[in-house]
Design an enzyme around this catalytic site. Structure first.
Site, PDB file in Angstrom:
ATOM      1  CE1 TYR A  34      51.020  -9.061  -1.150  1.00 43.44           C
ATOM      2  CE2 TYR A  34      50.444 -11.717   0.118  1.00 43.44           C
ATOM      3  CZ  TYR A  34      50.983 -10.526  -1.201  1.00 43.44           C
ATOM      4  OH  TYR A  34      52.529 -10.306  -1.690  1.00 43.44           O
ATOM      5  CB  SER A  35      43.713  -9.795   4.193  1.00 39.74           C
ATOM      6  OG  SER A  35      44.402 -10.598   4.604  1.00 39.74           O
ATOM      7  CD  GLU A  48      59.265 -19.569   3.606  1.00 40.66           C
ATOM      8  OE1 GLU A  48      59.233 -19.788   4.514  1.00 40.66           O
ATOM      9  OE2 GLU A  48      60.300 -18.792   3.343  1.00 40.66           O
ATOM     10  CD  GLU A  87      36.869 -23.584   7.826  1.00 39.54           C
ATOM     11  OE1 GLU A  87      37.598 -22.281   7.228  1.00 39.54           O
ATOM     12  OE2 GLU A  87      36.124 -23.643   9.142  1.00 39.54           O
TER      13      GLU A  87
HETATM   14  C1  FAD Z   1      47.088 -13.884  13.054  1.00 40.57           C
HETATM   15  C2  FAD Z   1      46.994 -13.630  11.365  1.00 40.57           C
HETATM   16  C3  FAD Z   1      47.582 -12.736  10.698  1.00 40.57           C
HETATM   17  C4  FAD Z   1      47.459 -11.909   9.245  1.00 40.57           C
HETATM   18  N1  FAD Z   1      48.293 -11.022   9.292  1.00 40.57           N
HETATM   19  C5  FAD Z   1      47.843 -10.822   8.232  1.00 40.57           C
HETATM   20  C6  FAD Z   1      48.869  -9.572   6.977  1.00 40.57           C
HETATM   21  O1  FAD Z   1      49.572  -9.407   7.436  1.00 40.57           O
HETATM   22  N2  FAD Z   1      48.358  -9.292   5.747  1.00 40.57           N
HETATM   23  C7  FAD Z   1      47.273  -9.095   5.079  1.00 40.57           C
HETATM   24  O2  FAD Z   1      46.917  -8.669   4.465  1.00 40.57           O
HETATM   25  N3  FAD Z   1      46.554 -10.078   5.741  1.00 40.57           N
HETATM   26  C8  FAD Z   1      46.676 -11.084   7.115  1.00 40.57           C
HETATM   27  N4  FAD Z   1      45.737 -11.956   7.542  1.00 40.57           N
HETATM   28  C9  FAD Z   1      44.197 -12.305   6.947  1.00 40.57           C
HETATM   29  C10 FAD Z   1      44.546 -13.713   6.353  1.00 40.57           C
HETATM   30  O3  FAD Z   1      44.856 -14.032   5.591  1.00 40.57           O
HETATM   31  C11 FAD Z   1      42.521 -13.406   6.392  1.00 40.57           C
HETATM   32  O4  FAD Z   1      42.495 -13.378   7.404  1.00 40.57           O
HETATM   33  C12 FAD Z   1      42.080 -15.378   5.674  1.00 40.57           C
HETATM   34  O5  FAD Z   1      43.138 -15.074   3.856  1.00 40.57           O
HETATM   35  C13 FAD Z   1      40.730 -15.394   5.462  1.00 40.57           C
HETATM   36  O6  FAD Z   1      40.172 -13.916   5.376  1.00 40.57           O
HETATM   37  P1  FAD Z   1      38.843 -13.356   5.768  1.00 40.57           P
HETATM   38  O7  FAD Z   1      39.382 -13.163   7.317  1.00 40.57           O
HETATM   39  O8  FAD Z   1      38.430 -12.595   5.263  1.00 40.57           O
HETATM   40  O9  FAD Z   1      37.322 -14.709   6.239  1.00 40.57           O
HETATM   41  P2  FAD Z   1      36.742 -15.579   4.586  1.00 40.57           P
HETATM   42  O10 FAD Z   1      37.417 -14.992   3.560  1.00 40.57           O
HETATM   43  O11 FAD Z   1      35.965 -13.902   4.539  1.00 40.57           O
HETATM   44  O12 FAD Z   1      36.188 -16.528   5.673  1.00 40.57           O
HETATM   45  C14 FAD Z   1      35.117 -16.402   5.961  1.00 40.57           C
HETATM   46  C15 FAD Z   1      35.501 -17.812   6.823  1.00 40.57           C
HETATM   47  O13 FAD Z   1      33.941 -18.847   5.186  1.00 40.57           O
HETATM   48  C16 FAD Z   1      35.397 -19.761   4.910  1.00 40.57           C
HETATM   49  N5  FAD Z   1      35.437 -19.600   3.291  1.00 40.57           N
HETATM   50  C17 FAD Z   1      36.011 -18.548   3.033  1.00 40.57           C
HETATM   51  N6  FAD Z   1      35.972 -19.269   1.332  1.00 40.57           N
HETATM   52  C18 FAD Z   1      35.982 -20.345   1.481  1.00 40.57           C
HETATM   53  C19 FAD Z   1      35.330 -21.131   0.304  1.00 40.57           C
HETATM   54  N7  FAD Z   1      35.759 -21.149  -0.695  1.00 40.57           N
HETATM   55  N8  FAD Z   1      35.283 -22.830   1.533  1.00 40.57           N
HETATM   56  C20 FAD Z   1      34.985 -23.326   2.362  1.00 40.57           C
HETATM   57  N9  FAD Z   1      35.119 -22.089   3.216  1.00 40.57           N
HETATM   58  C21 FAD Z   1      35.615 -21.038   2.542  1.00 40.57           C
HETATM   59  C22 FAD Z   1      36.730 -19.273   5.672  1.00 40.57           C
HETATM   60  O14 FAD Z   1      37.200 -20.504   5.913  1.00 40.57           O
HETATM   61  C23 FAD Z   1      35.931 -19.056   6.861  1.00 40.57           C
HETATM   62  O15 FAD Z   1      35.952 -20.000   7.604  1.00 40.57           O
HETATM   63  C24 FAD Z   1      45.386 -12.745   9.027  1.00 40.57           C
HETATM   64  C25 FAD Z   1      44.671 -13.184   9.364  1.00 40.57           C
HETATM   65  C26 FAD Z   1      45.371 -14.091  11.300  1.00 40.57           C
HETATM   66  C27 FAD Z   1      44.709 -14.412  11.282  1.00 40.57           C
END
Ligand code: FAD
Length: 386
Positions: free
Chosen positions: A134-135, A250, A373
């Site tokens: 997804y990400s 979930e 957040e």
């Molecule tokens: C252990 C782990 C396993 C994972 N496994 C998978 C997987 O198998 N497949 C997959 O696709 N993804 C996976 N992920 C990814 C995960 O879904 C993303 O890391 C998560 O959605 C956050 O996105 P980002 O890392 O791009 O951070 P960003 O979305 O860029 O966020 C960066 C910062 O900005 C803040 N922020 C963003 N939007 C807002 C808002 N609207 N209001 C306030 N603050 C905000 C966030 O809280 C964060 O502090 C995994 C992540 C982790 C940590």
């Protein structure tokens, strides 16, 4: 080891009393779960957790959430909670379960009969191990802005783009992913859901080495990856709806007190090792954390009760995740303070108490499944009406 039960016995566990079901799960887990895999601190790779996957599969207990006609246990909410509680209580590792938790139910609801017939048995046997794509580098919290695209070319889809943070992507031989199929539609409306074998030419899986020196995340690149038309699940451009439909049940389990509870017992181990257990100032702080955990347990149980009685889980479930993951962090931080300078040392993962690995793990939990957040935003908007 119990070898007497045939795979998927076809029993209807919902006919049992809760107490009898709990006793049966507890007994089987105690007799069969490999002792050396109890309470792992890190997510295990498939090669290390496969033994448990196979045992669950043979027993017919791999998919508590799937209907019995698809080889699942078909558990109702109350029994499912018991099943999860018993596995957590014993410290069972999470298996490589993207196929079981996410893809299987999704194919059951949205796949074609041919997709169900082909993929579901292979999830059961572990022949197919799935990862979630997804990400993307610029689409995490704001997933709907994803840019990986799939373009139709005759009898094929051609996929180009990049995924990131794909958990255990290096263990998977299949990945399910969201890709943009209509650039002119509004963000969420132009996304579709695809199934791709990771050995397709053009797919490259690159592990990411994390702070704890593990490689449990990957980047996955798609460079002119060609898949047949039936790699699409559900209607074209309905991928967003499909992916979101699953997240209901979930969600309460990411708020389970199991992690904080284990961390608190690790904190006690560290305190005993460092001599702080005799320090009354530390004991005050420890007791406060223990009380916070007790509070969290009752909050969690109030959600579990709702689930058991078939009540809908509302957006306030976000509170559970915020509460659990931040308490988990506070407990790990207390352990870091106790070990002082030694906390900077990342000991081997199999060390009895590895405080820095514990701390780093707690950080992850405030990110996946919706960051703290984002969860606060949900509470503000959908619970408090701000
Ligand atoms: C252990 C782990 C396993 C994972 N496994 C998978 C997987 O198998 N497949 C997959 O696709 N993804 C996976 N992920 C990814 C995960 O879904 C993303 O890391 C998560 O959605 C956050 O996105 P980002 O890392 O791009 O951070 P960003 O979305 O860029 O966020 C960066 C910062 O900005 C803040 N922020 C963003 N939007 C807002 C808002 N609207 N209001 C306030 N603050 C905000 C966030 O809280 C964060 O502090 C995994 C992540 C982790 C940590």
């Amino acid at each position: 080891m119990d070898t007497t039960t045939t795979p998927h016995s076809g029993r209807d566990y919902n006919e049992m009393t809760d107490a009898a079901f709990r006793a049966e799960v507890r007994d089987w887990v105690q007799k069969n779960y490999p002792e050396e895999l109890r309470f792992p601190l890190n997510r295990l790779h498939h090669k290390d957790s496969k033994v448990w996957y196979d045992l669950l599969s043979e027993k017919g207990w791999l998919a508590p959430n799937w209907p019995r006609e698809h080889g699942g246990m078909g558990l109702g909410p109350a029994k499912r909670v018991i099943y999860i509680e018993e596995l957590e209580r014993h410290g069972c590792t999470r298996v490589n379960d993207q196929g079981v938790i996410m893809l299987g139910p999704l194919l059951i609801d949205y796949g074609t009969q041919a997709q169900r017939d082909y993929f579901l048995p292979k999830i059961h046997t572990g022949e197919h191990i799935w990862a979630q794509g997804y990400s993307e580098p610029n689409a995490g919290s704001d997933l709907a802005s994803l840019r990986t695209e799939a373009v139709r070319d005759g009898d094929e889809w051609v996929i180009n783009g990049q995924k990131i943070w794909t958990s255990l992507g290096n263990d998977a031989n299949w990945i399910y992913l969201l890709a943009r199929t209509d650039k002119s539609a509004k963000n969420q409306e132009g996304i579709s859901f695809f199934l791709v074998p990771t050995d397709t030419p053009g797919v490259e899986v690159r592990p990411i080495l994390t702070l704890t020196r593990t490689d449990d995340f990957c980047e996955v690149f798609f460079d002119d990856v060609r898949v047949p038309l039936d790699a699409l699940v559900g209607e074209l451009n309905s991928g967003w709806t499909i992916a979101k439909a699953l997240l209901g049940f979930e969600r309460i389990f990411v708020g389970s007190p199991a992690q904080s509870s284990l961390a608190l017992s690790r904190l006690e181990d560290v305190a005993r090792e460092t001599g702080s257990w005799e320090d009354s100032a530390f004991r005050d702080r420890y007791m406060l954390l223990a009380l916070e955990l007790a509070d969290h347990v009752s909050l969690y149980e109030s959600f579990v009760d709702k689930l058991k009685s078939g009540e809908k889980i509302g957006p306030d479930v976000s509170l559970l995740k915020i509460n659990q993951t931040e308490l988990y962090q506070r407990i790990a931080m207390e352990a870091m303070e106790l070990v002082g300078d030694a906390a900077g040392y990342v000991a081997p993962q199999d060390s009895e108490v590895n405080t820095s690995a514990l701390w780093v793990h707690t950080l992850q939990t405030t990110i996946y499944g919706g960051t703290s957040e984002v969860q606060r935003g949900i509470v503000a908007k959908n619970v408090l009406g701000l």
